[in-house]
Design a protein around this motif. Structure first.
Motif, PDB file in Angstrom:
ATOM      1  N   LEU A  97       2.346 -30.701  27.489  1.00 25.68           N
ATOM      2  CA  LEU A  97       1.874 -30.886  26.184  1.00 25.68           C
ATOM      3  C   LEU A  97       3.190 -31.066  25.329  1.00 25.68           C
ATOM      4  CD1 LEU A  97      -0.303 -31.101  23.799  1.00 25.68           C
ATOM      5  CD2 LEU A  97       0.178 -28.535  23.554  1.00 25.68           C
ATOM      6  N   ALA A  98       3.417 -31.841  24.520  1.00 23.34           N
ATOM      7  CA  ALA A  98       4.479 -32.181  23.665  1.00 23.34           C
ATOM      8  C   ALA A  98       4.098 -32.333  22.237  1.00 23.34           C
ATOM      9  CB  ALA A  98       5.402 -33.178  24.189  1.00 23.34           C
ATOM     10  N   LEU A  99       4.781 -31.547  21.215  1.00 26.84           N
ATOM     11  CA  LEU A  99       4.339 -31.515  19.861  1.00 26.84           C
ATOM     12  C   LEU A  99       5.776 -32.157  19.342  1.00 26.84           C
ATOM     13  CD1 LEU A  99       2.726 -28.241  19.239  1.00 26.84           C
ATOM     14  CD2 LEU A  99       1.684 -30.236  19.982  1.00 26.84           C
ATOM     15  N   LEU A 100       5.812 -33.120  18.659  1.00 22.88           N
ATOM     16  CA  LEU A 100       6.925 -34.161  17.981  1.00 22.88           C
ATOM     17  C   LEU A 100       6.715 -33.970  16.632  1.00 22.88           C
ATOM     18  CD1 LEU A 100       6.723 -37.413  20.465  1.00 22.88           C
ATOM     19  CD2 LEU A 100       7.663 -35.019  21.002  1.00 22.88           C
ATOM     20  N   ALA A 186      11.950 -31.794  17.515  1.00 22.98           N
ATOM     21  CA  ALA A 186      11.916 -32.043  16.198  1.00 22.98           C
ATOM     22  C   ALA A 186      13.281 -32.866  15.981  1.00 22.98           C
ATOM     23  CB  ALA A 186      11.917 -30.772  15.368  1.00 22.98           C
ATOM     24  N   GLY A 187      13.319 -33.403  14.852  1.00 22.58           N
ATOM     25  CA  GLY A 187      14.805 -34.008  14.342  1.00 22.58           C
ATOM     26  C   GLY A 187      15.498 -32.847  13.604  1.00 22.58           C
ATOM     27  N   ARG A 210       9.764 -25.310  25.893  1.00 21.80           N
ATOM     28  CA  ARG A 210      11.109 -25.641  25.568  1.00 21.80           C
ATOM     29  C   ARG A 210      11.353 -26.341  24.107  1.00 21.80           C
ATOM     30  NH1 ARG A 210      15.463 -30.202  27.653  1.00 21.80           N
ATOM     31  NH2 ARG A 210      17.009 -29.512  26.642  1.00 21.80           N
ATOM     32  N   ARG A 211      12.457 -25.819  23.412  1.00 29.30           N
ATOM     33  CA  ARG A 211      12.369 -26.588  22.228  1.00 29.30           C
ATOM     34  C   ARG A 211      13.525 -27.380  22.334  1.00 29.30           C
ATOM     35  NH1 ARG A 211      14.043 -21.706  18.655  1.00 29.30           N
ATOM     36  NH2 ARG A 211      14.234 -23.227  17.065  1.00 29.30           N
ATOM     37  N   VAL A 212      13.551 -28.744  21.644  1.00 33.79           N
ATOM     38  CA  VAL A 212      14.607 -29.714  21.719  1.00 33.79           C
ATOM     39  C   VAL A 212      14.675 -30.246  20.295  1.00 33.79           C
ATOM     40  CG1 VAL A 212      15.256 -32.075  22.578  1.00 33.79           C
ATOM     41  CG2 VAL A 212      13.944 -30.300  23.824  1.00 33.79           C
ATOM     42  N   THR A 213      16.007 -30.033  19.695  1.00 31.94           N
ATOM     43  CA  THR A 213      16.515 -30.586  18.536  1.00 31.94           C
ATOM     44  C   THR A 213      17.217 -31.987  18.649  1.00 31.94           C
ATOM     45  OG1 THR A 213      16.553 -28.467  17.432  1.00 31.94           O
ATOM     46  CG2 THR A 213      17.788 -30.440  16.361  1.00 31.94           C
ATOM     47  N   ALA A 230      12.332 -39.821  24.688  1.00 32.55           N
ATOM     48  CA  ALA A 230      11.910 -40.110  25.873  1.00 32.55           C
ATOM     49  C   ALA A 230      12.544 -39.322  27.236  1.00 32.55           C
ATOM     50  CB  ALA A 230      12.214 -41.633  26.542  1.00 32.55           C
ATOM     51  N   ALA A 231      13.762 -38.853  26.731  1.00 36.70           N
ATOM     52  CA  ALA A 231      14.346 -38.016  27.683  1.00 36.70           C
ATOM     53  C   ALA A 231      13.900 -36.611  27.987  1.00 36.70           C
ATOM     54  CB  ALA A 231      15.829 -38.021  27.529  1.00 36.70           C
ATOM     55  N   ALA A 232      13.292 -36.186  26.648  1.00 34.49           N
ATOM     56  CA  ALA A 232      12.652 -34.885  26.394  1.00 34.49           C
ATOM     57  C   ALA A 232      11.368 -35.085  27.292  1.00 34.49           C
ATOM     58  CB  ALA A 232      12.455 -34.504  25.041  1.00 34.49           C
TER      59      ALA A 232
END
Length: 246
Positions: A97-100, A186-187, A210-213, A230-232
């Motif tokens: 599951l990904a929340l963008l 998130a941006g 995992r959190r990705v900025t 896409a990499a995330a």
């Protein structure tokens, strides 16, 4: 041969599945990519938006043809909150599951702001709002992608109902029973990233979170930074294959 994984990408408000036009090439041929249009958006612009109808669209996209493939569900903005809501109702159904751009708690001053924006958009009317979005995407996006999005059209009628649903229904605690890996992207300059830590803590049943900025990313980062996004997402595809192979 890599195990096929279904990736369902749910668009944000006003847009359509066209916002993911570049992702088939970025995610590769071994991914079964599904990009549904929500009610009152894209090919479903003539349909009224209801929360239940939107979740039903997501459910059909996840189930596909019933082939049993592992599914990664990701959504941007409105689509992210709906993806979380669907996962909360089916906490064991997903492989990822990904929340963008969907990790702000929609209540208080933030909720008032979005209700105000919805009223302003309604007063401006479809033509003026469409021209404003055309200019925004012409400025931010490559010409070919902007053309695809503009051709698909914008959905404005469903905005009040859609964001009222987000504000009254969606809370981080909805992630509590979700048993798949969870990705929160998130941006860096995204206004809907402010409570990502709370969302991460809420996903207590997930094997990992995992959190990705995305550096310099605005709220529309899935459009402006597709390679990073896409990499995330690819991490969830790999995780889905790993879990299924066990």
């Amino acid at each position: 041969m890599p195990l096929p994984v279904r990736v369902v990408l749910v668009h944000g408000s006003q847009l359509s599945g066209a916002q993911w036009a570049r992702y088939a090439g970025l995610l590769g041929p071994d991914v079964d990519l599904v990009v549904p249009d929500l009610p009152a958006h894209g090919s479903r612009r003539g349909e009224p938006f209801t929360w239940e109808a939107a979740l039903d669209v997501i459910g059909h996209a996840v189930s596909g043809d019933g082939d049993g493939r592992p599914v990664v569900l990701a959504g941007h903005s409105l689509g992210g909150y709906l993806a979380m809501a669907w996962a909360a109702e089916h906490p064991r159904a997903l492989a990822g599951l990904a929340l963008l751009g969907a990790t702000a708690v929609p209540k208080g001053p933030g909720a008032a702001l979005y209700r105000g924006l919805a009223r302003v958009e309604h007063r401006l009317g479809v033509d003026r709002m469409s021209r404003a979005l055309d200019r925004e995407f012409d400025a931010l996006l490559p010409e070919d992608l902007a053309a695809v999005i503009k051709e698909a059209g914008y959905g404005f009628d469903g905005i009040p109902a859609a964001w009222d649903g987000v504000m009254t229904r969606c809370r981080p605690e909805m992630l509590a029973e979700v048993t798949c890996p969870v990705l929160l992207v998130a941006g860096q300059l995204d206004q809907l990233r402010v409570e990502a830590r709370r969302f991460a803590r809420a996903a207590r049943s997930a094997p990992w979170v995992r959190r990705v900025t995305v550096p310099r990313g605005l709220h529309v980062f899935p459009l402006t930074h597709p390679h990073e996004t896409a990499a995330a997402l690819w991490e969830l595809v790999i995780a889905a294959r790993t879990r299924t192979d066990r």
